[in-house]
Design a protein around this motif. Structure first.
Motif, PDB file in Angstrom:
ATOM      1  N   UNK A   1       0.356  -1.238   0.234  1.00 14.24           N
ATOM      2  CA  UNK A   1       0.601   0.015  -0.203  1.00 14.24           C
ATOM      3  C   UNK A   1       1.024   1.537  -0.406  1.00 14.24           C
ATOM      4  N   UNK A   2       1.930   1.363   0.760  1.00 15.52           N
ATOM      5  CA  UNK A   2       2.597   3.042   0.824  1.00 15.52           C
ATOM      6  C   UNK A   2       3.682   2.653  -0.101  1.00 15.52           C
ATOM      7  N   UNK A   3       3.877   1.516  -0.606  1.00 10.57           N
ATOM      8  CA  UNK A   3       4.322   1.474  -1.946  1.00 10.57           C
ATOM      9  C   UNK A   3       3.621   2.272  -3.388  1.00 10.57           C
ATOM     10  N   UNK A   4       2.344   1.378  -3.908  1.00 13.46           N
ATOM     11  CA  UNK A   4       1.433   2.142  -4.311  1.00 13.46           C
ATOM     12  C   UNK A   4       0.924   3.813  -4.487  1.00 13.46           C
ATOM     13  N   UNK A   5       1.259   4.177  -3.202  1.00 10.48           N
ATOM     14  CA  UNK A   5       1.090   5.816  -2.955  1.00 10.48           C
ATOM     15  C   UNK A   5       2.501   6.807  -3.271  1.00 10.48           C
ATOM     16  N   UNK A   6       3.411   5.783  -2.319  1.00  9.82           N
ATOM     17  CA  UNK A   6       4.547   6.663  -2.908  1.00  9.82           C
ATOM     18  C   UNK A   6       4.675   6.835  -4.514  1.00  9.82           C
ATOM     19  N   UNK A   7       4.589   5.565  -4.837  1.00 10.62           N
ATOM     20  CA  UNK A   7       5.040   5.549  -6.938  1.00 10.62           C
ATOM     21  C   UNK A   7       3.878   6.949  -7.164  1.00 10.62           C
ATOM     22  N   UNK A   8       2.371   5.780  -7.186  1.00 10.07           N
ATOM     23  CA  UNK A   8       1.356   7.027  -7.579  1.00 10.07           C
ATOM     24  C   UNK A   8       1.528   8.515  -7.619  1.00 10.07           C
ATOM     25  N   UNK A   9       1.993   9.393  -6.234  1.00  9.47           N
ATOM     26  CA  UNK A   9       2.418  10.744  -6.665  1.00  9.47           C
ATOM     27  C   UNK A   9       3.603  10.942  -6.945  1.00  9.47           C
ATOM     28  N   UNK A  10       4.679  10.118  -7.196  1.00  9.84           N
ATOM     29  CA  UNK A  10       5.682   9.922  -7.891  1.00  9.84           C
ATOM     30  C   UNK A  10       5.945  10.778  -9.322  1.00  9.84           C
ATOM     31  N   UNK A  11       5.034  10.459 -10.110  1.00  8.54           N
ATOM     32  CA  UNK A  11       4.752  10.328 -10.899  1.00  8.54           C
ATOM     33  C   UNK A  11       4.585  12.147 -11.589  1.00  8.54           C
ATOM     34  N   UNK A  12       3.352  12.599 -10.438  1.00  2.00           N
ATOM     35  CA  UNK A  12       3.154  14.083 -10.987  1.00  2.00           C
ATOM     36  C   UNK A  12       4.477  14.449  -9.486  1.00  2.00           C
TER      37      UNK A  12
END
Length: 213
Positions: free
Chosen positions: A91-102
């Protein structure tokens, strides 16, 4: 029905791709960049003051900003697909990389593009700083993909949908050599093999050959 206002050769490809992966019905309204300014045409500016793309309409809601749109579509139509919930180990990795994009990847690509067009010498402090940041961002992605097939872990998620535009289509505007990053290149080959990605690019940008190498 969901309507996607899609500007060609832009990050709105994310939304077409997401809908194809989820296999949900949508109407696609396509727009072409101004041939001189490369910005949105008047038709999009009539819908949103910033001429924003992507832009969606759903149940009398008009929504811009690609990350917000992705979250909206996942919440309304995703039924838990392409995302990790709080109880998932990634879950934390998903949130991090989702928001890392923008938050990191796309901004540093944009800065590199704008500074590159200023004609600064390669050793100019600003050029060195921006290039150094881009190198660090790409190295971080490379290291992540050395350990996992996808950014959030072993499963393909919306974090990948958010990130791929900057590694592919954005390079049409600002060439970046990815040969030093074999894991990123292998990742892009996995992405390019996805039927949902192929359908999305064929429908949204049929004149574009995805930059997967």
């Amino acid at each position: 029905m969901l309507t996607i206002h899609h500007l060609g050769h832009s990050q709105s490809e994310r939304i077409v791709w997401l809908c194809e992966e989820l296999e949900i019905p949508y109407k696609l309204e396509k727009y072409t960049r101004d041939p001189v300014t490369r910005l949105s045409p008047p038709e999009l500016k009539a819908l949103h003051p910033l001429g924003a793309a992507p832009l969606i309409e759903a149940d009398a809601i008009l929504l811009a900003e690609s990350a917000a749109i992705v979250e909206f579509i996942l919440a309304r139509y995703g039924h838990g697909r392409l995302q990790h919930g709080p109880d998932h180990p990634d879950f934390a990795s998903y949130l991090y990389w989702f928001h890392f994009a923008n938050g990191n990847l796309q901004p540093v690509m944009g800065r590199s593009m704008f500074i590159g067009r200023c004609g600064l010498a390669p050793d100019h402090p600003i050029q060195v700083s921006v290039q150094g940041r881009l190198d660090k961002v790409l190295a971080l992605i490379e290291a992540r993909l050395a350990q996992n097939d996808y950014l959030a872990g072993s499963a393909f998620t919306a974090a990948d949908i958010m990130s791929v535009f900057s590694l592919t289509t954005m390079r049409l505007f600002h060439p970046v050599d990815l040969k030093p990053y074999p894991n990123i290149l292998a990742y892009l080959q996995r992405i390019g093999a996805r039927a949902g990605y192929q359908r999305a690019m064929a429908k949204g940008d049929p004149d574009l050959t995805p930059m997967l190498t």
